[in-house]
Every structure is written in structure tokens, then in C-alpha cells.
Design a protein around this motif. Sequence first.
Motif, PDB file in Angstrom:
ATOM      1  N   LEU A 122      17.863  23.541  -2.235  1.00  0.00           N
ATOM      2  CA  LEU A 122      17.996  22.812  -0.984  1.00  0.00           C
ATOM      3  C   LEU A 122      17.022  21.647  -0.994  1.00  0.00           C
ATOM      4  CD1 LEU A 122      18.157  25.774   1.572  1.00  0.00           C
ATOM      5  CD2 LEU A 122      20.031  24.262   0.883  1.00  0.00           C
ATOM      6  N   VAL A 123      17.479  20.496  -0.527  1.00  0.00           N
ATOM      7  CA  VAL A 123      16.639  19.311  -0.436  1.00  0.00           C
ATOM      8  C   VAL A 123      16.139  19.208   1.000  1.00  0.00           C
ATOM      9  CG1 VAL A 123      16.545  16.802  -0.648  1.00  0.00           C
ATOM     10  CG2 VAL A 123      17.983  18.132  -2.214  1.00  0.00           C
ATOM     11  N   ASN A 124      14.821  19.228   1.153  1.00  0.00           N
ATOM     12  CA  ASN A 124      14.208  19.054   2.469  1.00  0.00           C
ATOM     13  C   ASN A 124      13.602  17.658   2.535  1.00  0.00           C
ATOM     14  OD1 ASN A 124      13.287  19.853   5.069  1.00  0.00           O
ATOM     15  ND2 ASN A 124      11.249  20.155   4.217  1.00  0.00           N
ATOM     16  N   LEU A 125      13.864  16.947   3.617  1.00  0.00           N
ATOM     17  CA  LEU A 125      13.335  15.596   3.802  1.00  0.00           C
ATOM     18  C   LEU A 125      12.370  15.569   4.978  1.00  0.00           C
ATOM     19  CD1 LEU A 125      16.654  13.563   3.404  1.00  0.00           C
ATOM     20  CD2 LEU A 125      14.884  13.949   1.686  1.00  0.00           C
ATOM     21  N   VAL A 126      11.266  14.859   4.803  1.00  0.00           N
ATOM     22  CA  VAL A 126      10.275  14.672   5.860  1.00  0.00           C
ATOM     23  C   VAL A 126       9.853  13.209   5.821  1.00  0.00           C
ATOM     24  CG1 VAL A 126       7.985  15.339   6.711  1.00  0.00           C
ATOM     25  CG2 VAL A 126       9.421  17.041   5.561  1.00  0.00           C
ATOM     26  N   VAL A 127       9.699  12.616   7.001  1.00  0.00           N
ATOM     27  CA  VAL A 127       9.151  11.263   7.093  1.00  0.00           C
ATOM     28  C   VAL A 127       7.954  11.332   8.031  1.00  0.00           C
ATOM     29  CG1 VAL A 127       9.559   8.875   7.792  1.00  0.00           C
ATOM     30  CG2 VAL A 127      11.380  10.169   6.665  1.00  0.00           C
ATOM     31  N   VAL A 128       6.806  10.935   7.515  1.00  0.00           N
ATOM     32  CA  VAL A 128       5.574  10.916   8.298  1.00  0.00           C
ATOM     33  C   VAL A 128       5.230   9.456   8.552  1.00  0.00           C
ATOM     34  CG1 VAL A 128       3.137  11.578   8.337  1.00  0.00           C
ATOM     35  CG2 VAL A 128       4.800  13.031   7.157  1.00  0.00           C
ATOM     36  N   ALA A 129       4.954   9.123   9.814  1.00  0.00           N
ATOM     37  CA  ALA A 129       4.654   7.738  10.162  1.00  0.00           C
ATOM     38  C   ALA A 129       3.269   7.643  10.795  1.00  0.00           C
ATOM     39  CB  ALA A 129       5.706   7.215  11.141  1.00  0.00           C
ATOM     40  N   ARG A 130       2.598   6.510  10.499  1.00  0.00           N
ATOM     41  CA  ARG A 130       1.309   6.239  11.133  1.00  0.00           C
ATOM     42  C   ARG A 130       1.166   4.740  11.321  1.00  0.00           C
ATOM     43  NH1 ARG A 130      -3.308   4.934   7.757  1.00  0.00           N
ATOM     44  NH2 ARG A 130      -2.607   4.659   5.630  1.00  0.00           N
ATOM     45  N   GLU A 131       0.426   4.368  12.365  1.00  0.00           N
ATOM     46  CA  GLU A 131       0.211   2.951  12.622  1.00  0.00           C
ATOM     47  C   GLU A 131      -0.814   2.417  11.630  1.00  0.00           C
ATOM     48  OE1 GLU A 131      -1.481   0.262  16.211  1.00  0.00           O
ATOM     49  OE2 GLU A 131       0.021   1.770  16.734  1.00  0.00           O
ATOM     50  N   LYS A 132      -0.529   1.247  11.107  1.00  0.00           N
ATOM     51  CA  LYS A 132      -1.406   0.623  10.109  1.00  0.00           C
ATOM     52  C   LYS A 132      -1.729  -0.790  10.578  1.00  0.00           C
ATOM     53  CE  LYS A 132      -2.546   0.170   5.542  1.00  0.00           C
ATOM     54  NZ  LYS A 132      -2.894   0.826   4.421  1.00  0.00           N
ATOM     55  N   THR A 133      -2.963  -1.210  10.367  1.00  0.00           N
ATOM     56  CA  THR A 133      -3.394  -2.558  10.719  1.00  0.00           C
ATOM     57  C   THR A 133      -4.088  -3.174   9.521  1.00  0.00           C
ATOM     58  OG1 THR A 133      -3.731  -1.881  13.018  1.00  0.00           O
ATOM     59  CG2 THR A 133      -4.773  -3.937  12.326  1.00  0.00           C
ATOM     60  N   ASP A 134      -3.602  -4.336   9.098  1.00  0.00           N
ATOM     61  CA  ASP A 134      -4.245  -5.106   8.042  1.00  0.00           C
ATOM     62  C   ASP A 134      -4.843  -6.346   8.687  1.00  0.00           C
ATOM     63  OD1 ASP A 134      -3.365  -3.326   6.078  1.00  0.00           O
ATOM     64  OD2 ASP A 134      -1.507  -4.441   5.758  1.00  0.00           O
ATOM     65  N   VAL A 135      -6.113  -6.624   8.365  1.00  0.00           N
ATOM     66  CA  VAL A 135      -6.799  -7.788   8.913  1.00  0.00           C
ATOM     67  C   VAL A 135      -7.204  -8.684   7.753  1.00  0.00           C
ATOM     68  CG1 VAL A 135      -8.749  -8.590  10.290  1.00  0.00           C
ATOM     69  CG2 VAL A 135      -7.665  -6.403  10.832  1.00  0.00           C
ATOM     70  N   TYR A 136      -6.883  -9.967   7.868  1.00  0.00           N
ATOM     71  CA  TYR A 136      -7.197 -10.949   6.835  1.00  0.00           C
ATOM     72  C   TYR A 136      -8.003 -12.085   7.443  1.00  0.00           C
ATOM     73  CZ  TYR A 136      -3.426  -8.535   4.522  1.00  0.00           C
ATOM     74  OH  TYR A 136      -2.632  -7.565   3.979  1.00  0.00           O
ATOM     75  N   GLY A 137      -9.074 -12.495   6.754  1.00  0.00           N
ATOM     76  CA  GLY A 137      -9.845 -13.677   7.094  1.00  0.00           C
ATOM     77  C   GLY A 137     -10.945 -13.378   8.071  1.00  0.00           C
ATOM     78  N   PRO A 138     -11.757 -14.330   8.451  1.00  0.00           N
ATOM     79  CA  PRO A 138     -11.872 -15.577   7.717  1.00  0.00           C
ATOM     80  C   PRO A 138     -12.562 -15.334   6.384  1.00  0.00           C
ATOM     81  CG  PRO A 138     -13.537 -15.515   9.411  1.00  0.00           C
ATOM     82  CD  PRO A 138     -12.700 -14.259   9.556  1.00  0.00           C
ATOM     83  N   GLY A 139     -12.309 -16.168   5.459  1.00  0.00           N
ATOM     84  CA  GLY A 139     -12.920 -15.983   4.156  1.00  0.00           C
ATOM     85  C   GLY A 139     -12.126 -16.678   3.089  1.00  0.00           C
ATOM     86  N   TYR A 140     -12.029 -16.059   1.963  1.00  0.00           N
ATOM     87  CA  TYR A 140     -11.423 -16.645   0.784  1.00  0.00           C
ATOM     88  C   TYR A 140      -9.914 -16.496   0.832  1.00  0.00           C
ATOM     89  CZ  TYR A 140     -10.460 -17.429  -4.132  1.00  0.00           C
ATOM     90  OH  TYR A 140      -9.983 -17.908  -5.304  1.00  0.00           O
ATOM     91  N   TYR A 141      -9.171 -17.597   0.684  1.00  0.00           N
ATOM     92  CA  TYR A 141      -7.720 -17.559   0.755  1.00  0.00           C
ATOM     93  C   TYR A 141      -7.040 -18.153  -0.457  1.00  0.00           C
ATOM     94  CZ  TYR A 141      -8.522 -16.614   5.630  1.00  0.00           C
ATOM     95  OH  TYR A 141      -8.945 -16.055   6.778  1.00  0.00           O
ATOM     96  N   GLY A 142      -7.744 -18.617  -1.428  1.00  0.00           N
ATOM     97  CA  GLY A 142      -7.054 -19.252  -2.546  1.00  0.00           C
ATOM     98  C   GLY A 142      -8.006 -19.548  -3.677  1.00  0.00           C
ATOM     99  N   GLY A 143      -7.559 -20.331  -4.602  1.00  0.00           N
ATOM    100  CA  GLY A 143      -8.371 -20.640  -5.766  1.00  0.00           C
ATOM    101  C   GLY A 143      -8.905 -22.055  -5.704  1.00  0.00           C
ATOM    102  N   TRP A 144      -9.608 -22.413  -6.719  1.00  0.00           N
ATOM    103  CA  TRP A 144     -10.165 -23.756  -6.811  1.00  0.00           C
ATOM    104  C   TRP A 144      -9.075 -24.728  -7.222  1.00  0.00           C
ATOM    105  CZ3 TRP A 144     -14.970 -25.248  -5.422  1.00  0.00           C
ATOM    106  CH2 TRP A 144     -15.835 -24.223  -5.091  1.00  0.00           C
ATOM    107  N   GLY A 145      -9.216 -25.953  -6.789  1.00  0.00           N
ATOM    108  CA  GLY A 145      -8.229 -26.965  -7.143  1.00  0.00           C
ATOM    109  C   GLY A 145      -8.518 -28.255  -6.415  1.00  0.00           C
ATOM    110  N   TRP A 146      -7.568 -29.101  -6.349  1.00  0.00           N
ATOM    111  CA  TRP A 146      -7.726 -30.393  -5.699  1.00  0.00           C
ATOM    112  C   TRP A 146      -7.777 -30.181  -4.199  1.00  0.00           C
ATOM    113  CZ3 TRP A 146      -9.220 -34.841  -7.469  1.00  0.00           C
ATOM    114  CH2 TRP A 146      -9.059 -35.966  -6.706  1.00  0.00           C
TER     115      TRP A 146
END
Length: 185
Positions: A83-107
Motif C-alpha cells: 500500500l502506498v501512503n502519502l503525507v504532505v507536511v507544510a510549514r511557513e518559510k521566510t527568506d530574507v535577502y539584503g542589504p548586502g552583496y548582490y552580484g560580482g565585480w564588473g563595470w
Amino acid sequence: MRTAQKLLMLFTVVLALAGCTTLRTASDYDKNVDLSGYKTYNFYDKGIARVKLNNLDKRRLIAAVESEMNAKGFTKSDRPDLLVNLVVVAREKTDVYGPGYYGGWGWGWRGGWGNPFWGGGGTYVNQYIEGTIIIDFLDPAKKILFWHGQGSGFNLDSFNKREQRLYTGVKEILAQYPPTVTAAK
């Protein structure tokens, strides 16, 4: 110029988030069970009734599992070996970006070499529901769980290619069945 810089930062964040779509999969099994005896399957009805997805996604998840089980050579049966039993567990997730480094060196934006994305800028927050899909194989005769697979990191809020992502996720989880057994030395 400031608007273009902010748009480029936002684009970079979106690209970074798009790259985080791979599920983290794992599995475990009972090493005392002979897996070669299992040829037929069906779904564990009590488990399916408790899956916390809308009916559309529940049907998609079941169809994805059926597709993979059939591809592995199993046959759906009213008197299944497993028998195949299926379960889905959910949780709230928060990703926070910045301020800080966003890219590489260049022009730089104003000419000259440098990093136009260092510091400044705002903070970007991405909130969503992250899901873990669990697929268990149960032996109805012995009343035991003999294989457990899971994939975590599924964004349940995203409707972008949702059906395809469900199929891909199930495929990644079930790719670990049957487990590869390495001989002990």
C-alpha cells in the motif's frame, strides 16, 4: 539610474529563488524485508483522506505516483502486495535577502570598475509555504512500514508549472526505490 539598479537587484533575487526549486530527497527501508516480492500496489485510503492538499493537487499527486509505480513495473490491484501512503507536511518559510552583496565585480553604473551592487538597497522578503512530500510503502499482510521516502523544499504557494513540479518531485523521491544495496566488505 537608481531604478535600474533596484530592478537589476530584484532580478538577481528572483533568479536566486528560481534556482532553489530542487527537492532534497532521502529514503530509508527495512533491510530485513525482501523487496523483490512486491509486484502490485494500491493506495492506503486512510492516508489519502488525510493528505492536506486541495483536491486538484491531491489528484495530481496520486496520478504522479501511479505513473512512477507503473514505470517501475508495478501493477495497480484491488488485492495489493503493498500500500502506498502519502503525507504532505507544510510549514511557513521566510527568506530574507539584503542589504548586502548582490552580484560580482564588473563595470559600474557610473563608469569605472567596481561592484555596483554592494550595500545600500532595500531588504527583500519572500514568504511562502514549503512542503514535504512523504511516500511510504506498507505491507498490508505484515502490517509494517518497509520503505519511507521524502522530498522537502516544495513551494506549495507557486502555481508555476505546478503539475510538472509534482511529477518531478515524485519521480525524484521514487528514484530511490528499490534502494541500492552495497555489499559489506
